[in-house]
Enzyme design. Structure first.
Site, PDB file in Angstrom:
ATOM      1  CB  SER A 113      -0.891   0.004   1.245  1.00 36.78           C
ATOM      2  OG  SER A 113      -1.445   1.287   1.459  1.00 36.78           O
ATOM      3  CE1 TYR A 137      -7.097   5.005  -3.025  1.00 34.77           C
ATOM      4  CE2 TYR A 137      -5.156   4.790  -1.627  1.00 34.77           C
ATOM      5  CZ  TYR A 137      -6.456   4.442  -1.948  1.00 34.77           C
ATOM      6  OH  TYR A 137      -7.105   3.525  -1.176  1.00 34.77           O
ATOM      7  CB  THR A 163      -6.659   2.310  -5.325  1.00 35.14           C
ATOM      8  OG1 THR A 163      -5.852   1.168  -5.037  1.00 35.14           O
ATOM      9  CG2 THR A 163      -8.023   2.115  -4.673  1.00 35.14           C
ATOM     10  CE  LYS A 232      -7.548  -3.109  -4.011  1.00 34.27           C
ATOM     11  NZ  LYS A 232      -8.108  -2.110  -3.110  1.00 34.27           N
ATOM     12  CG  HIS A 256     -11.168   0.443  -0.660  1.00 33.25           C
ATOM     13  ND1 HIS A 256     -10.370   1.131  -1.527  1.00 33.25           N
ATOM     14  CD2 HIS A 256     -10.530   0.479   0.539  1.00 33.25           C
ATOM     15  CE1 HIS A 256      -9.301   1.574  -0.888  1.00 33.25           C
ATOM     16  NE2 HIS A 256      -9.360   1.181   0.372  1.00 33.25           N
TER      17      HIS A 256
HETATM   18  C1  LIG Z   1      -7.480  -2.065   7.006  1.00 30.78           C
HETATM   19  C2  LIG Z   1      -7.595  -1.968   5.524  1.00 30.78           C
HETATM   20  C3  LIG Z   1      -6.792  -1.055   4.846  1.00 30.78           C
HETATM   21  C4  LIG Z   1      -6.864  -0.966   3.458  1.00 30.78           C
HETATM   22  N1  LIG Z   1      -6.008  -0.106   2.811  1.00 30.78           N
HETATM   23  C5  LIG Z   1      -6.017  -0.067   1.447  1.00 30.78           C
HETATM   24  C6  LIG Z   1      -5.073   0.738   0.758  1.00 30.78           C
HETATM   25  O1  LIG Z   1      -4.225   1.393   1.350  1.00 30.78           O
HETATM   26  N2  LIG Z   1      -5.162   0.751  -0.603  1.00 30.78           N
HETATM   27  C7  LIG Z   1      -6.089   0.026  -1.312  1.00 30.78           C
HETATM   28  O2  LIG Z   1      -6.120   0.075  -2.537  1.00 30.78           O
HETATM   29  N3  LIG Z   1      -6.965  -0.772  -0.652  1.00 30.78           N
HETATM   30  C8  LIG Z   1      -6.948  -0.833   0.694  1.00 30.78           C
HETATM   31  N4  LIG Z   1      -7.830  -1.655   1.337  1.00 30.78           N
HETATM   32  C9  LIG Z   1      -8.762  -2.490   0.546  1.00 30.78           C
HETATM   33  C10 LIG Z   1      -8.135  -3.851   0.201  1.00 30.78           C
HETATM   34  O3  LIG Z   1      -7.089  -3.713  -0.726  1.00 30.78           O
HETATM   35  C11 LIG Z   1      -9.161  -4.805  -0.403  1.00 30.78           C
HETATM   36  O4  LIG Z   1      -9.795  -4.183  -1.496  1.00 30.78           O
HETATM   37  C12 LIG Z   1     -10.212  -5.291   0.584  1.00 30.78           C
HETATM   38  O5  LIG Z   1      -9.663  -5.421   1.885  1.00 30.78           O
HETATM   39  C13 LIG Z   1     -10.769  -6.637   0.123  1.00 30.78           C
HETATM   40  O6  LIG Z   1     -11.775  -7.070   0.973  1.00 30.78           O
HETATM   41  P1  LIG Z   1     -11.565  -8.153   2.163  1.00 30.78           P
HETATM   42  O7  LIG Z   1     -10.888  -7.392   3.269  1.00 30.78           O
HETATM   43  O8  LIG Z   1     -12.960  -8.530   2.482  1.00 30.78           O
HETATM   44  O9  LIG Z   1     -10.724  -9.270   1.609  1.00 30.78           O
HETATM   45  C14 LIG Z   1      -7.776  -1.759   2.729  1.00 30.78           C
HETATM   46  C15 LIG Z   1      -8.582  -2.679   3.420  1.00 30.78           C
HETATM   47  C16 LIG Z   1      -8.497  -2.796   4.798  1.00 30.78           C
HETATM   48  C17 LIG Z   1      -9.345  -3.810   5.495  1.00 30.78           C
END
Ligand SMILES: Cc1cc2nc3c(=O)[nH]c(=O)nc-3n(C[C@H](O)[C@H](O)[C@H](O)COP(=O)(O)O)c2cc1C
Length: 366
Positions: A113, A137, A163, A232, A256
């Protein structure tokens, strides 16, 4: 390649979540676990996979099962990639470093990330043989985005993951953090410009996404970095085609994990439309609510090349660092092997659309 019979230890990813909840303070656990609003989308992501029932084949030779594939040309042992999640030091002392070691050990892809607590260079250094993609981003301060894209390229990352689901974030978030206050000082080394000290206060930038991001930015990122750009956060076929027309090397069907805006379509519902629209021009991945090997099989049957998992890897991290994440990925692989055997599908290419149907289909009249 796995010889039959595959291991059949029962494994409960929800048990990992419960253990993680015990290991973390309540505000941190809530930050990691929550979606936005009422968690409707986060929860719908999970139930929507269950709404696809298997139509297994029998009388097929499944004495050997192969879960290996490639993503953007890179070989992986299983079609489960680690999704980008911010600030992994919230879950484990050396957060992203532990995650990188685990992902390399499981021989799959790590997506780091932009808001990681370690730099892209530090993450690369602990698992130099692993395949890594760098998520970012487009920030309003585009120079920082460009600097990160160039650093990721120089540190051996194989792709940029852009993203694109953050357009509403500059307009405010609804309930995500539940009283979380970041441990101070919390640094964001991937947002630094060359020469800026690590303690530069950047927290305000974490959500300062450029709401004017468009398809042209995919081309801009590709030219800055020279890397393939994975887009994404796509939930519609027309948007996926738009991204491909602007040079996307792959798209991720994602909301997300239900964290950006509540009340949105579940990814298990959106996936087939996107896969059909793209029609093989680029690879399609999906994330959101994938918690078992059967969900991975459903996603591939609906047209995904691979899935990403977010929270389950954080629970693995919070429970036991590197071995915890390896256990989560191993469990998903072992379950996938069992489901593939059940479906008469010895390779991932055998997971075709006809293997799933809506679970609520009415019974045919006798
Ligand atoms: C705590 C947390 C932080 C996240 N941070 C980012 C991020 O920095 N960038 C991003 O593109 N997605 C982020 N996401 C989304 C994840 O990449 C992903 O799309 C999502 O967690 C998938 O769903 P799941 O947790 O049910 O597997 C984050 C998700 C969580 C739970």
């Amino acid at each position: 390649m796995t010889d039959a019979p595959p291991p059949s230890l029962p494994f409960d990813l929800d048990g990992f979540e419960r253990s993680a909840a015990l290991n973390l303070d309540p505000a941190t656990f809530a930050y990691l676990a929550n979606g936005s609003g009422s968690n409707t989308t986060r929860d719908a992501n999970r139930s929507a996979w269950d709404a696809w029932a298997l139509r297994p084949h029998v009388l097929r030779d499944v004495s050997r099962i192969d879960t290996a594939t490639t993503v953007l040309g890179a070989p992986v042992d299983l079609p489960v990639l680690v999704a980008p999640t911010a600030m992994q030091r919230m879950a484990w002392t050396d957060g992203e470093l532990a995650m990188a070691r685990a992902t390399a050990a499981a021989r799959t892809v790590l997506v780091t990330s932009m808001a990681a607590s370690y730099s892209v260079e530090e993450v690369a250094a602990v698992a130099p043989d692993g395949t890594r993609w760098a998520q970012l981003y487009l920030l309003r301060d585009a120079g920082r985005t460009r600097a990160l894209a160039e650093r990721a390229r120089d540190a051996g990352y194989a792709a940029i993951v852009l993203t694109v689901d953050g357009a509403a974030v500059p307009y405010g978030r609804r309930r995500l953090a539940d009283g979380l206050t970041l441990a101070q000082p919390f640094s964001f080394p991937n947002m630094l410009l060359p020469g800026e000290p690590l303690d530069t206060p950047l927290t305000s930038l974490v959500n300062d996404f450029d709401p004017a991001t468009t398809g042209a930015d995919i081309e801009r990122l590709a030219s800055w970095s020279g890397l393939p750009v994975v887009v994404k956060g796509v939930l519609r076929g027309d948007d996926a085609l738009h991204a491909v027309d602007h040079g996307a090397a792959a798209v991720v069907v994602s909301n997300h994990g239900g964290r950006t805006h509540d009340g949105c379509v579940a990814t298990a519902v959106a996936l087939a439309e996107v896969a059909d629209a793209v029609a093989g021009r680029v690879e399609v991945y999906v994330d959101g609510g994938i918690r078992a090997g059967i969900d991975v099989a459903r996603a591939l049957a609906l047209g995904a090349r691979a899935v990403l998992v977010g929270r389950p890897t954080l629970w693995g991290l919070a429970v036991d660092g590197t071995p915890g994440v390896v256990a989560v990925l191993d469990a998903l692989r072992e379950e996938l092997v069992r489901v593939m055997a059940f479906c008469g599908a010895p390779t991932l290419a055998d997971l075709s659309r006809d293997l799933v149907e809506p679970a609520t289909r009415e019974h045919p009249r006798p």
